[in-house]
Design a protein around this motif. Structure first.
Motif, PDB file in Angstrom:
ATOM      1  N   VAL A  86      -8.613   1.162   4.796  1.00 36.79           N
ATOM      2  CA  VAL A  86      -8.932   1.517   3.406  1.00 36.79           C
ATOM      3  C   VAL A  86     -10.190   2.374   3.353  1.00 36.79           C
ATOM      4  N   LEU A 140      -2.303   5.796   2.827  1.00 39.51           N
ATOM      5  CA  LEU A 140      -2.999   4.573   3.194  1.00 39.51           C
ATOM      6  C   LEU A 140      -2.115   3.592   3.946  1.00 39.51           C
ATOM      7  N   LEU A 198       0.803  -1.227   0.000  1.00 41.73           N
ATOM      8  CA  LEU A 198       0.000   0.000   0.000  1.00 41.73           C
ATOM      9  C   LEU A 198       0.833   1.272   0.000  1.00 41.73           C
TER      10      LEU A 198
END
Length: 206
Positions: A173, A189, A97
Motif C-alpha cells: 500500500v 495495488l 484491493l
C-alpha cells in the motif's frame, strides 16, 4: 437492542462523514492549513461533536484507514476454507484491493493522498500506524479461526505469520501510494500486494 444498534450505526455514519470531509479538506487546503473547526463546519456538525469523536484533526481520517482494513479482513474471512493460508491471503488481496468500481478507486485515491501527506506529518503517520496494528490483530484472529480454532491462544508462529502478512500488504500500500500507478490493472495495488505476499511462500506457515 434495535435502538442501540441504530444509534451505533448513526454514530458510525457520522464518523465516516467527518472522515471523508477531513480528507477532502486536507487534499484541497493542505493538512497544516486545515483546522478541526473547519472540518466540523464543512461536515455540518458542531466543534464539540467533532471532538466527541476525534481528539485531533489527524485522527479524523482514521475511519478511512479502518474501512480499508475491514474490507481486507472480510475478504480473508470469505476466502474458501480449502485454501492454504498463503492462498487465502492472495485470494483476499485480489478480492479487497481489485479496484473494480468507481467507489473503490475513489477510496484508494483517498488513501494515496493521505499517505503522501503522512510523509510530512508525524501525527498522521501515527494514525496510519495504529490502523495497521489494528488490522494485524484482526488478521491474527481470522487466521486462528482458519488453522487453530481449538487452541486457546495463537502460537508464536501464527502471530509471526499474521505480522509478516500484514507487513507485506502495508508495504504494498505504501509503495503504491508513493508511485503513480493506477488503482487497478496489472500495475495496480492488488497486483503489487500479490507480489509482496508471493515473497512469503517460503515462510513456514502453521
Amino acid at each position: 437492542m434495535a435502538a442501540s444498534s441504530l444509534t451505533e450505526r448513526r454514530k458510525n455514519e457520522t464518523r465516516l462523514d467527518i472522515a471523508r470531509t477531513a480528507a477532502s479538506l486536507f487534499v484541497a487546503d493542505g493538512l497544516r492549513a486545515t483546522r478541526a473547526e473547519d472540518i466540523a463546519r464543512a461536515a455540518g456538525v458542531a466543534p464539540r461533536t467533532f471532538y466527541r469523536y476525534f481528539a485531533t484533526k489527524e485522527e479524523a481520517v482514521a475511519p478511512l484507514f479502518a474501512a480499508g482494513a475491514q474490507q481486507w479482513a472480510e475478504a480473508v474471512r470469505r476466502a474458501p476454507e480449502g485454501l492454504s493460508v498463503p492462498e487465502a491471503l492472495r485470494h483476499a488481496v485480489a478480492d479487497a484491493l481489485a479496484a473494480e468500481d468507481a467507489a473503490a478507486v475513489a477510496s484508494l485515491d483517498w488513501v494515496r493522498s493521505l499517505l503522501r501527506m503522512a510523509g510530512e506529518s508525524a501525527a498522521l503517520r501515527a494514525v496510519w500506524a495504529d490502523a495497521c496494528h489494528a488490522s494485524e490483530e484482526t488478521l491474527l484472529a481470522l487466521l486462528v479461526e482458519r488453522v487453530s480454532a481449538a487452541e486457546p491462544e495463537p502460537s508464536p508462529e501464527l502471530r509471526l505469520a499474521a505480522g509478516v502478512a500484514s507487513a507485506a500488504v502495508r508495504v504494498a500500500v505504501e509503495s503504491w501510494a508513493a508511485g503513480g500507478a493506477p488503482a487497478g490493472g496489472e500495475d495496480g495495488l492488488a497486483a503489487l500486494a500479490t507480489r509482496c505476499l508471493g515473497a512469503l511462500d517460503a515462510f513456514p506457515w502453521p
